[in-house]
Write a protein that holds these residues in place. Structure first.
Motif, PDB file in Angstrom:
ATOM      1  N   THR A  21       0.764  -1.236  -0.011  1.00 55.98           N
ATOM      2  CA  THR A  21       0.022   0.046   0.009  1.00 55.98           C
ATOM      3  C   THR A  21       0.934   1.266   0.036  1.00 55.98           C
ATOM      4  O   THR A  21       1.629   1.384   0.992  1.00 55.98           O
ATOM      5  CB  THR A  21      -1.071  -0.147   1.186  1.00 55.98           C
ATOM      6  OG1 THR A  21      -1.769  -1.055   1.020  1.00 55.98           O
ATOM      7  CG2 THR A  21      -1.741   1.304   1.189  1.00 55.98           C
ATOM      8  N   PHE A  66      -3.010   3.673  -2.011  1.00 57.44           N
ATOM      9  CA  PHE A  66      -3.296   2.377  -2.966  1.00 57.44           C
ATOM     10  C   PHE A  66      -2.680   1.298  -2.977  1.00 57.44           C
ATOM     11  O   PHE A  66      -1.331   1.266  -2.738  1.00 57.44           O
ATOM     12  CB  PHE A  66      -2.810   3.209  -4.367  1.00 57.44           C
ATOM     13  CG  PHE A  66      -3.183   2.565  -5.552  1.00 57.44           C
ATOM     14  CD1 PHE A  66      -4.365   2.721  -5.933  1.00 57.44           C
ATOM     15  CD2 PHE A  66      -2.305   1.797  -6.164  1.00 57.44           C
ATOM     16  CE1 PHE A  66      -5.009   1.705  -7.176  1.00 57.44           C
ATOM     17  CE2 PHE A  66      -2.627   0.904  -7.395  1.00 57.44           C
ATOM     18  CZ  PHE A  66      -3.984   1.085  -7.767  1.00 57.44           C
ATOM     19  N   THR A  67      -3.569   0.289  -2.796  1.00 56.11           N
ATOM     20  CA  THR A  67      -3.308  -1.222  -2.607  1.00 56.11           C
ATOM     21  C   THR A  67      -3.005  -1.965  -4.065  1.00 56.11           C
ATOM     22  O   THR A  67      -3.670  -1.853  -4.743  1.00 56.11           O
ATOM     23  CB  THR A  67      -4.056  -1.766  -1.829  1.00 56.11           C
ATOM     24  OG1 THR A  67      -4.201  -1.003  -0.382  1.00 56.11           O
ATOM     25  CG2 THR A  67      -3.452  -3.505  -1.442  1.00 56.11           C
ATOM     26  N   THR A  93      -7.810  -2.043 -13.715  1.00 53.55           N
ATOM     27  CA  THR A  93      -6.943  -1.259 -13.228  1.00 53.55           C
ATOM     28  C   THR A  93      -5.558  -1.584 -13.543  1.00 53.55           C
ATOM     29  O   THR A  93      -4.867  -0.600 -13.713  1.00 53.55           O
ATOM     30  CB  THR A  93      -7.118  -1.191 -11.683  1.00 53.55           C
ATOM     31  OG1 THR A  93      -8.732  -0.906 -11.286  1.00 53.55           O
ATOM     32  CG2 THR A  93      -6.466  -0.279 -10.795  1.00 53.55           C
TER      33      THR A  93
END
Length: 242
Positions: A45, A49-50, A193
């Protein structure tokens, strides 16, 4: 001083020995394996954001794949893709074999070893299939676009081929690995993503790609256009040596 590269077809240099080809091949296979073995096992992370840590380095293999096709042509890139494919299969087998070996009574690292190197076979198979298909599509699009653009606008080829190649990679990997395990919406979200992140990495690294391609073309002395190349993944005429 190195002269400007001479424009040739892939067939013209089928038996040519290049100065840096083996080094580029080694870099490709090394990054491919290390990003899968070291990066795949960690979720990180950063700034809220992971993501899977391997995504930071795996796209570099696509950049090197672009360099291989651009500088050495599709036929030699094909050999490297097969080398990477074989290396992935061996790495998966070796990981399974070593983890499966009974640990010595005096060794306490088995649980940690299983965490790091114990692969879910569904994920391993998905990774191997997705890599093979995605890399061949990437190289094919790269080679065809070079002919269409007459060698101009390298950025359009590197980004365009990655858009298509990584799309094939992601469309195969995530459904094969996770469909039925994750919610379908999560599979689609992560797939899209990660595809966008990989394409973004390619765009960011475009200046580096230009420098490496320019260096290698001048040192090797040729500008290869795949106008007469057999694009089958299974063709092997380029493997014959002088």
């Amino acid at each position: 001083m190195d002269s400007e590269p001479i424009k040739v077809s892939g067939e013209d240099v089928r038996q040519t020995r290049f100065r840096y080809y083996d080094l580029v091949m080694a870099a490709f296979v090394a990054i491919l394996l290390l990003s899968g073995i070291i990066g795949a096992g960690k979720v990180a992370t950063v700034a809220g954001f992971t993501f899977g840590a391997g995504i930071l380095f795996f796209p570099i293999s696509y950049v090197i794949g672009d360099v291989l096709t651009e500088v050495y042509g599709y036929a030699r890139a094909r050999r490297v893709i097969w080398a990477g494919f074989a290396a992935l299969i061996f790495a998966a087998f070796m990981s399974w074999a070593i983890v499966a070996m009974p640990p010595a009574d005096s060794w306490s690292g088995q649980e940690a070893y299983e965490t790091v190197f114990g692969q879910v076979w569904r994920i391993a198979i998905a990774s191997i299939i997705a890599f093979w298909a995605g890399e061949f599509v990437n190289s094919y699009v790269m080679a065809k676009m070079k002919v269409w653009t007459q060698g101009r606008m390298l950025w359009s080829r590197t980004i365009g081929s990655t858009v298509v190649g990584q799309a094939v990679d992601s469309l195969l990997f995530y459904p094969i690995a996770f469909l039925g395990v994750w919610e379908t919406s999560d599979v689609i979200l992560v797939m899209v993503t990660n595809w966008a992140l990989k394409v973004g990495w390619e765009a960011v690294l475009t200046p580096v790609t230009y420098r490496v391609v320019g260096f290698l073309k001048k040192r090797e002395g040729v500008e290869i256009f795949d106008t007469d190349t057999d694009f089958s993944p299974f063709a092997g005429r380029e493997a014959r040596k002088v």
